[in-house]
Design a protein around this motif. Structure first.
Motif: not given
Ligand SMILES: Cc1ncc(C[n+]2csc(CCOP(=O)(O)OP(=O)(O)O)c2C)c(N)n1
Ligand code: SF4
Ligand SMILES: [Mg+2]
Lengths: 385, 284
Positions: A263-279
């Motif tokens: 279920k976590l894989e299935r709702h991956h988009d809801l769960i994932e959150r990243n911050e990208l700084v100057d990458t």
């Protein structure tokens, strides 16, 4: 009247990370808190003890952390959003029933304000030694979500998100931050989320005869029976079938475990959150959470002023680890530096996911002090050449 | 007027309270836990408890497994922790009747801390502890209530540790209702459980059960009826008129109600404090 005044108007105030966590919980609809005092998390309990009665909620100081985790789950099984908070030694004790929340799919939020370990360790010093425990602390394969805020404001927001994810996915959610951020005071705007920004769990409706407590549709999340609604369901920590009763039938067990973890894989988009700084143009990438991520941001500014291109990848949702996003960002970099206040935990994830030709370098501090920008600047410079 | 009216609707039929689809159950023939379960459901029936509002919270052990057979909201939790789960549930949902089913190992060994604090707190929870002197589910190891000299799989030379008197422990910890009964007298046990459930506050009921299959066999105590009759010989019924001390028998245990006390129920007191706070007071 001021156009911004009203119930949802943001209020600017000086507030400590731990207090922001408590206020975030209440804003998210948390109406039950069970805990046991432990430095450096006690302010969360103290704030909840003062605030919950005002909103008709319940605070209880239990006899230990095993009991507080149990009471938290008990309240949630009763249909009330519930939270507990602790630090290392207490987090160890909570693992037993955290597993129960995972297998029974009971929404709950567990806050761990990290201090030096192992054992009693350094109660008042910051550390990040529980990164792996937060993921693997309880026995058996189990789902868990871990959020790792790095500012006071983010503690508030991520605590709200923790409740939303717990309710939406019926999973225990850990909010993990170190002592420095827990005790940090920042001036922040704490906006009361609108009702539609808050998630309520899916309750069972319809005839009892047709209700299967652990049967799920395409979204893999079963509807929960609220005691008193007439479903008279069974909840057990034993591996169970769709009816909720114990089973050891290999096929049913496999189907259950596949859904529980899936279920976590299935709702991956809801769960994932990243911050990208100057990458994008960075030569060297820093992978960090919490206090080291704050240090990394200053280090990047300093380095860029000197012409050294560094960037930061910060998983706000630490677990499940954002493998694909990390690999994508890390690809083509000269090196990935992993500063962390432990003897090397997050670095293991980076090593496992390292794209071809990208060097992974741990940068560790485990003396009860913070990783500083200077340490990161030095490490980046050593690896940029 | 002095008349007794019985309608068939009032008649207790245990099948009305069981998840019959789960039969046959796991218990060994003669196990006292089944008798205790019957007495408990009979008590619920006579109290007119609504199954939809009944929450059974149980721990781990043969005792804890009995909960699943009850047609109510059932929560089979972790070893030793059912009282802590029940504490959260009852505080969150005061409208539910919360009954905990636990064992001697579950409540006195691993869960001892939760038990004493539940007694002290006085939330409106009924705790039925099934004392069979042994860890039944794990194959018959010594428990905190195993009598002196008894053989268990972990006391091959006979038990040398002193026993816990659970009722005195509960009383000392502040339980506002404490009682004990054996499975020998089902109506008496039912009446005790009825009183315990109706009592407002924390009620602790110790049921002297018997693990025929494992404990009984190992100690050559005979069949289930024989074991229960042996229990009878050492019982000192507190409530009966012919109460006699039986000093010549080993481990005599009193039965009956030991504590019946009016004390503020914690949940109600907490909610009153919340109301005071909401009216602008300090809650004191
Ligand atoms: C944390 C933990 N430790 C040990 C066990 C194994 N275990 C299962 S039941 C039990 C003892 C149960 O004894 P009791 O509470 O007296 O119940 P009975 O089976 O006799 O009714 C133990 C030790 C467990 N399930 N969990
Ligand atoms: S092992 Fe003992 S306690 Fe368990 S069901 Fe059998 S007789 Fe009862
Ligand atoms: Mg036992």
């Amino acid at each position: 009247m001021n156009a911004h005044a009203g119930k949802n108007a943001p209020v600017l105030r000086n507030i400590q990370g731990n207090a922001a966590c408590a206020l975030g919980a209440i804003a998210a609809g948390c109406r039950f808190y069970a805990g046991y005092p432990i430095t450096p998390s006690s302010e969360i309990a103290e704030k909840m003890a003062a605030e919950l009665p005002k909103v008709g909620g319940t605070f209880i100081q239990m006899e230990d952390e095993i009991g507080s985790m149990a009471a938290t789950i008990g309240a949630s099984l009763g249909g009330v959003k519930a939270m507990t908070a602790t630090s290392g030694p207490g987090f160890s004790l909570k693992q037993e029933n955290l597993g129960y929340a995972a297998i029974t799919e009971t929404p709950c939020v567990i806050v761990n304000v990290m201090r030096g370990g192992p054992s009693t360790g350094m109660p008042t010093r910051p550390a990040q030694g529980d990164i792996m425990q937060a993921r693997w602390g309880t026995h058996g394969d189990h789902p868990v979500i871990v959020l790792a805020p790095h500012t006071v404001r983010e503690i508030y927001e991520e605590t709200i998100r923790a409740f939303n994810l717990a309710e939406a996915l019926r999973v225990p959610v850990v909010v993990l931050f170190d002592e420095i951020i827990g005790h940090l005071v920042e001036t922040v705007e704490l906006a009361q989320p609108a009702p539609e920004e808050l998630t309520e769990r899916k309750w069972a409706t319809g005839p009892r005869e047709e209700y299967l407590p652990y049967a799920a549709e395409e979204d893999m999340i079963p509807a929960m029976a609220r005691p008193g609604d007439g479903y008279r369901a069974h909840t057990t920590g034993l591996t169970h079938d769709e009816r909720g009763f114990p089973t050891q039938d290999p096929q049913k067990v496999t189907a259950f475990m596949d859904r529980l973890l899936g279920k976590l894989e299935r709702h991956h988009d809801l769960i994932e959150r990243n911050e990208l700084v100057d990458t994008d143009d960075a030569d060297v990438l820093i992978l960090a959470i919490g206090t080291p991520a704050r240090a990394a941001k200053s280090a990047i500014r300093e380095l860029r002023a000197e012409g050294v291109k560094a960037g930061l990848f910060r998983p706000v949702t630490l677990w499940p680890f954002p493998a694909e996003a990390f690999r994508a960002v890390a690809t083509g970099k000269k090196a990935v530096i992993v500063p962390e206040m432990n003897m090397g935990q997050l670095v293991l994830e980076a090593e496992q996911l390292a794209p071809e030709g990208v060097a992974i370098r741990g940068l560790n501090r485990y003396d009860g002090e913070a990783i500083t920008p200077a340490m990161i600047v030095k490490a980046v410079k050593e690896n940029v050449a | 007027m002095n008349e007794i009216r019985v309608t068939s609707a009032d008649k207790f039929d245990i099948r009305d309270w069981l998840r019959t689809e789960l039969m046959p159950h796991f218990m060994c023939p003669g196990c006292g836990h089944g008798i205790a379960l019957r007495a408990l459901l009979w008590a619920c029936h006579e109290l007119g408890i609504d199954k939809d509002k009944l929450a059974i919270v149980s721990g781990i052990g043969c005792s804890g497994r009995t909960g699943a057979y009850i047609d109510a909201n059932t929560f089979h939790t972790t070893h030793g922790r059912p009282l802590a789960f029940a504490t959260g549930l009852k505080l969150a949902r005061p409208d539910l009747t919360v009954i905990v089913i636990t064992g001697d190992g579950d409540s006195l060994a691993i869960g001892g801390n939760h038990l004493i604090h539940a007694c002290r707190r006085n939330l409106d929870i009924t705790c039925m502890m099934l004392n069979n002197e042994v860890y039944g589910m794990t194959g018959g190891q010594v428990s905190p209530t195993t009598s002196a000299q008894r053989y268990t799989t972990t006391t091959p030379a006979g038990n040398m540790e002193p026993v816990f008197d659970a009722c005195r422990l509960a009383e000392g910890a502040g339980a506002s209702f404490v009682g004990r009964e054996a499975t020998l007298q089902i109506p008496t046990l039912k009446d005790l459980l009825k009183e315990a459930i109706a009592h407002e506050g924390f009620s602790f009921v110790e049921v002297i059960s018997d693990c025929t299959e494992i404990f009984g066999r190992k100690n050559a105590l005979g069949s289930s009826p024989e074991m229960v009759l042996k229990q009878k010989k050492v019982m000192i019924p507190e409530r009966s008129d012919n109460r006699i001390a039986q000093p010549f028998r080993p481990n005599p245990f009193p039965t009956g109600v030991f504590v019946r006390q009016e004390r503020p129920e914690y949940g109600a007191a907490y909610r009153q404090m919340c109301e005071r706070v909401q009216k602008g007071g300090k809650g004191r």
